[in-house]
Design a protein around this motif. Structure first.
Motif, PDB file in Angstrom:
ATOM      1  N   GLY A 173     -23.645  23.639 115.718  1.00 23.82           N
ATOM      2  CA  GLY A 173     -24.454  22.760 114.898  1.00 23.82           C
ATOM      3  C   GLY A 173     -23.668  22.160 113.745  1.00 23.82           C
ATOM      4  O   GLY A 173     -22.485  22.460 113.538  1.00 23.82           O
ATOM      5  N   PHE A 174     -24.347  21.322 112.959  1.00 25.75           N
ATOM      6  CA  PHE A 174     -23.737  20.621 111.828  1.00 25.75           C
ATOM      7  C   PHE A 174     -23.059  21.587 110.864  1.00 25.75           C
ATOM      8  O   PHE A 174     -21.855  21.484 110.586  1.00 25.75           O
ATOM      9  CB  PHE A 174     -24.833  19.806 111.125  1.00 25.75           C
ATOM     10  CG  PHE A 174     -24.445  19.230 109.791  1.00 25.75           C
ATOM     11  CD1 PHE A 174     -23.290  18.463 109.642  1.00 25.75           C
ATOM     12  CD2 PHE A 174     -25.248  19.438 108.679  1.00 25.75           C
ATOM     13  CE1 PHE A 174     -22.931  17.924 108.411  1.00 25.75           C
ATOM     14  CE2 PHE A 174     -24.914  18.893 107.441  1.00 25.75           C
ATOM     15  CZ  PHE A 174     -23.753  18.145 107.309  1.00 25.75           C
ATOM     16  N   VAL A 175     -23.799  22.559 110.362  1.00 25.94           N
ATOM     17  CA  VAL A 175     -23.245  23.512 109.400  1.00 25.94           C
ATOM     18  C   VAL A 175     -22.303  24.488 110.098  1.00 25.94           C
ATOM     19  O   VAL A 175     -21.247  24.843 109.567  1.00 25.94           O
ATOM     20  CB  VAL A 175     -24.367  24.269 108.669  1.00 25.94           C
ATOM     21  CG1 VAL A 175     -23.779  25.246 107.648  1.00 25.94           C
ATOM     22  CG2 VAL A 175     -25.314  23.300 107.965  1.00 25.94           C
ATOM     23  N   GLN A 203     -20.257  24.146 112.600  1.00 27.84           N
ATOM     24  CA  GLN A 203     -18.917  23.619 112.849  1.00 27.84           C
ATOM     25  C   GLN A 203     -18.081  23.617 111.572  1.00 27.84           C
ATOM     26  O   GLN A 203     -16.889  23.957 111.598  1.00 27.84           O
ATOM     27  CB  GLN A 203     -19.005  22.210 113.421  1.00 27.84           C
ATOM     28  CG  GLN A 203     -19.592  22.152 114.827  1.00 27.84           C
ATOM     29  CD  GLN A 203     -19.635  20.745 115.377  1.00 27.84           C
ATOM     30  OE1 GLN A 203     -18.610  20.097 115.548  1.00 27.84           O
ATOM     31  NE2 GLN A 203     -20.835  20.242 115.658  1.00 27.84           N
ATOM     32  N   HIS A 204     -18.708  23.244 110.452  1.00 28.47           N
ATOM     33  CA  HIS A 204     -17.973  23.249 109.184  1.00 28.47           C
ATOM     34  C   HIS A 204     -17.634  24.677 108.752  1.00 28.47           C
ATOM     35  O   HIS A 204     -16.537  24.931 108.234  1.00 28.47           O
ATOM     36  CB  HIS A 204     -18.793  22.549 108.097  1.00 28.47           C
ATOM     37  CG  HIS A 204     -18.765  21.054 108.200  1.00 28.47           C
ATOM     38  ND1 HIS A 204     -17.673  20.302 107.814  1.00 28.47           N
ATOM     39  CD2 HIS A 204     -19.701  20.169 108.650  1.00 28.47           C
ATOM     40  CE1 HIS A 204     -17.929  19.019 108.016  1.00 28.47           C
ATOM     41  NE2 HIS A 204     -19.139  18.911 108.522  1.00 28.47           N
ATOM     42  N   GLY A 207     -20.799  14.366 110.035  1.00 32.18           N
ATOM     43  CA  GLY A 207     -21.245  15.113 111.205  1.00 32.18           C
ATOM     44  C   GLY A 207     -22.729  15.370 111.237  1.00 32.18           C
ATOM     45  O   GLY A 207     -23.262  15.818 112.258  1.00 32.18           O
ATOM     46  N   GLN A 208     -23.432  15.096 110.125  1.00 32.31           N
ATOM     47  CA  GLN A 208     -24.873  15.327 110.117  1.00 32.31           C
ATOM     48  C   GLN A 208     -25.570  14.296 110.991  1.00 32.31           C
ATOM     49  O   GLN A 208     -25.267  13.106 110.947  1.00 32.31           O
ATOM     50  CB  GLN A 208     -25.416  15.262 108.695  1.00 32.31           C
ATOM     51  CG  GLN A 208     -26.873  15.704 108.563  1.00 32.31           C
ATOM     52  CD  GLN A 208     -27.305  15.859 107.117  1.00 32.31           C
ATOM     53  OE1 GLN A 208     -26.843  15.129 106.244  1.00 32.31           O
ATOM     54  NE2 GLN A 208     -28.174  16.813 106.858  1.00 32.31           N
ATOM     55  N   ARG A 209     -26.521  14.753 111.776  1.00 32.88           N
ATOM     56  CA  ARG A 209     -27.199  13.857 112.718  1.00 32.88           C
ATOM     57  C   ARG A 209     -28.173  12.940 111.990  1.00 32.88           C
ATOM     58  O   ARG A 209     -28.492  13.140 110.812  1.00 32.88           O
ATOM     59  CB  ARG A 209     -27.937  14.671 113.782  1.00 32.88           C
ATOM     60  CG  ARG A 209     -29.068  15.551 113.259  1.00 32.88           C
ATOM     61  CD  ARG A 209     -29.676  16.376 114.395  1.00 32.88           C
ATOM     62  NE  ARG A 209     -30.641  17.352 113.934  1.00 32.88           N
ATOM     63  CZ  ARG A 209     -31.923  17.109 113.721  1.00 32.88           C
ATOM     64  NH1 ARG A 209     -32.402  15.888 113.910  1.00 32.88           N
ATOM     65  NH2 ARG A 209     -32.747  18.068 113.326  1.00 32.88           N
ATOM     66  N   SER A 213     -27.476  10.118 106.247  1.00 33.36           N
ATOM     67  CA  SER A 213     -27.013   9.732 107.582  1.00 33.36           C
ATOM     68  C   SER A 213     -27.671   8.428 108.038  1.00 33.36           C
ATOM     69  O   SER A 213     -27.010   7.544 108.601  1.00 33.36           O
ATOM     70  CB  SER A 213     -27.318  10.842 108.591  1.00 33.36           C
ATOM     71  OG  SER A 213     -26.624  12.017 108.270  1.00 33.36           O
ATOM     72  N   VAL A 250     -21.838  19.743 102.530  1.00 32.00           N
ATOM     73  CA  VAL A 250     -21.876  20.877 103.459  1.00 32.00           C
ATOM     74  C   VAL A 250     -20.605  21.717 103.384  1.00 32.00           C
ATOM     75  O   VAL A 250     -20.627  22.931 103.593  1.00 32.00           O
ATOM     76  CB  VAL A 250     -22.125  20.381 104.907  1.00 32.00           C
ATOM     77  CG1 VAL A 250     -20.943  19.545 105.413  1.00 32.00           C
ATOM     78  CG2 VAL A 250     -22.398  21.540 105.846  1.00 32.00           C
ATOM     79  N   VAL A 291     -19.261  10.382 104.803  1.00 35.61           N
ATOM     80  CA  VAL A 291     -20.347  10.202 105.776  1.00 35.61           C
ATOM     81  C   VAL A 291     -20.324   8.782 106.335  1.00 35.61           C
ATOM     82  O   VAL A 291     -20.474   8.573 107.543  1.00 35.61           O
ATOM     83  CB  VAL A 291     -21.716  10.503 105.139  1.00 35.61           C
ATOM     84  CG1 VAL A 291     -22.838  10.202 106.142  1.00 35.61           C
ATOM     85  CG2 VAL A 291     -21.792  11.958 104.692  1.00 35.61           C
ATOM     86  N   TYR A 309     -19.796   7.512 110.370  1.00 34.70           N
ATOM     87  CA  TYR A 309     -20.642   6.609 111.169  1.00 34.70           C
ATOM     88  C   TYR A 309     -19.920   5.320 111.513  1.00 34.70           C
ATOM     89  O   TYR A 309     -20.201   4.708 112.553  1.00 34.70           O
ATOM     90  CB  TYR A 309     -21.970   6.356 110.454  1.00 34.70           C
ATOM     91  CG  TYR A 309     -22.942   7.480 110.740  1.00 34.70           C
ATOM     92  CD1 TYR A 309     -23.623   7.536 111.955  1.00 34.70           C
ATOM     93  CD2 TYR A 309     -23.146   8.509 109.829  1.00 34.70           C
ATOM     94  CE1 TYR A 309     -24.479   8.580 112.266  1.00 34.70           C
ATOM     95  CE2 TYR A 309     -24.004   9.556 110.124  1.00 34.70           C
ATOM     96  CZ  TYR A 309     -24.665   9.595 111.341  1.00 34.70           C
ATOM     97  OH  TYR A 309     -25.504  10.632 111.658  1.00 34.70           O
TER      98      TYR A 309
END
Length: 318
Positions: free
Chosen positions: A10-12, A14-15, A179-181, A187, A219, A310, A314
């Protein structure tokens, strides 16, 4: 040292995995892939586990023997929790309880340290005159998601009190970063700007309430706080909840203005009444005093840098 991250993809997650690898950890993560094999992906050992089966979790823990467990897996959308209450409670409560039961039963119970991730949504409809919100603020969750995370905080206290687990619960406020959806304000704004710059969208951004003020943290700073909480001497806080936040409130208007200043063209802003919430707390910010006192942690990545990163994310995706 070995660390196990549930929700590692997930987003967090992976970081957090990236940060732990830099710190020299052997990182493991759970996956729903039922191949039965351990797969090393980007330096993370991913292993299948059935979180509906406590025996499966016990076997996994005895196999890995982690020193630290970061429990990030779960349903993370407030909006989705309204349409799928049962699924939200199952993902965030039942599966967490299965994990904690498995820890009680496994070989590493005495040595492992555990961190669960809740949400500022646990505070819900608090008295708006009580900003910043501390851990002593009464919990009044108003969404199924907030209720599920508040329940996890109670489970943490229970498993520490009854079984003496070394476990701590975090309540992160708004966390943002590359990376946040989509579905989150930064985002969504960044994606619209990137689409406009590529000529894929008219030079108009549609927005909701811009006056609301929220507590935003990168994050990459959030995951450092998680790391510090399991690596500093926080014995006095086992079984308790800790806010993870910047301690500052920033308006959505300011977020948008900064992003627009980074755009390579002029963009019009329009208000969409459909994006306005019936009830929207004007100011919501957290008190991070407890976290700082426990660990010395402080956020170091500026909001401007986060927004730039961010937007770049994108732009690269467009």
């Amino acid at each position: 040292m070995k660390a196990l991250i549930t929700g590692v993809t997930g987003f967090v997650g992976q970081h957090l995995a990236s940060y732990l690898k830099i710190r020299g950890y052997q990182v493991w993560g759970t996956t729903r892939n039922n191949s039965g094999e351990v797969n090393n992906i980007d330096g993370v050992n991913q292993v299948h586990v059935d979180f509906d089966n406590i025996t499966s979790i016990v076997d996994m823990l005895n196999f890995i023997q982690p020193d630290h467990i970061y429990h990030l897996a779960g349903q993370s959308s407030v909006l989705e929790s309204w349409s799928d209450k049962v699924g939200t409670f199952n993902s965030n409560i039942s599966l967490t309880m299965n994990l904690l039961e498995a820890i009680v039963q496994c070989e590493i119970k005495e040595k492992v340290s555990v961190l669960t991730v809740g949400s500022s949504e646990e505070y819900g409809g608090f008295d708006t005159g009580n900003n910043p919100v501390s851990e002593n603020t009464p919990l009044k969750p108003i969404s199924p998601y907030g209720i599920s995370k508040a329940t996890v905080s109670m489970l943490v206290r229970h498993y520490h009190t009854v079984y003496n687990l070394k476990i701590i619960h975090t309540r992160p406020f708004n966390h943002i970063g590359p990376g946040q959806r989509l579905g989150f304000v930064v985002s969504d704004f960044s994606n619209q700007i990137a689409q406009i710059e590529k000529g894929k969208k008219r030079k108009v951004i549609s927005v909701g309430n811009l006056s609301a003020q929220r507590d935003f943290t990168d994050v990459r700073d959030i995951v450092k706080a998680y790391y510090f909480l399991l690596n500093e001497k926080v014995d006095s806080a086992w079984g308790e909840s800790v806010n993870v936040c910047s301690g500052k409130a920033t308006s959505i208007q300011s977020i948008l203005e900064t992003l627009l200043s980074l755009a390579d063209c002029s963009i019009e802003v329009t208000i969409d009444s459909n994006k306005m919430r019936p009830v929207d707390i004007p100011v919501f910010m957290g008190d991070n005093t407890k976290l700082i006192d426990l660990t010395g942690w402080k956020p170091i990545i500026s909001l401007e840098q986060t927004l730039s990163d961010v937007l770049k994310f994108y732009r690269d995706k467009s």
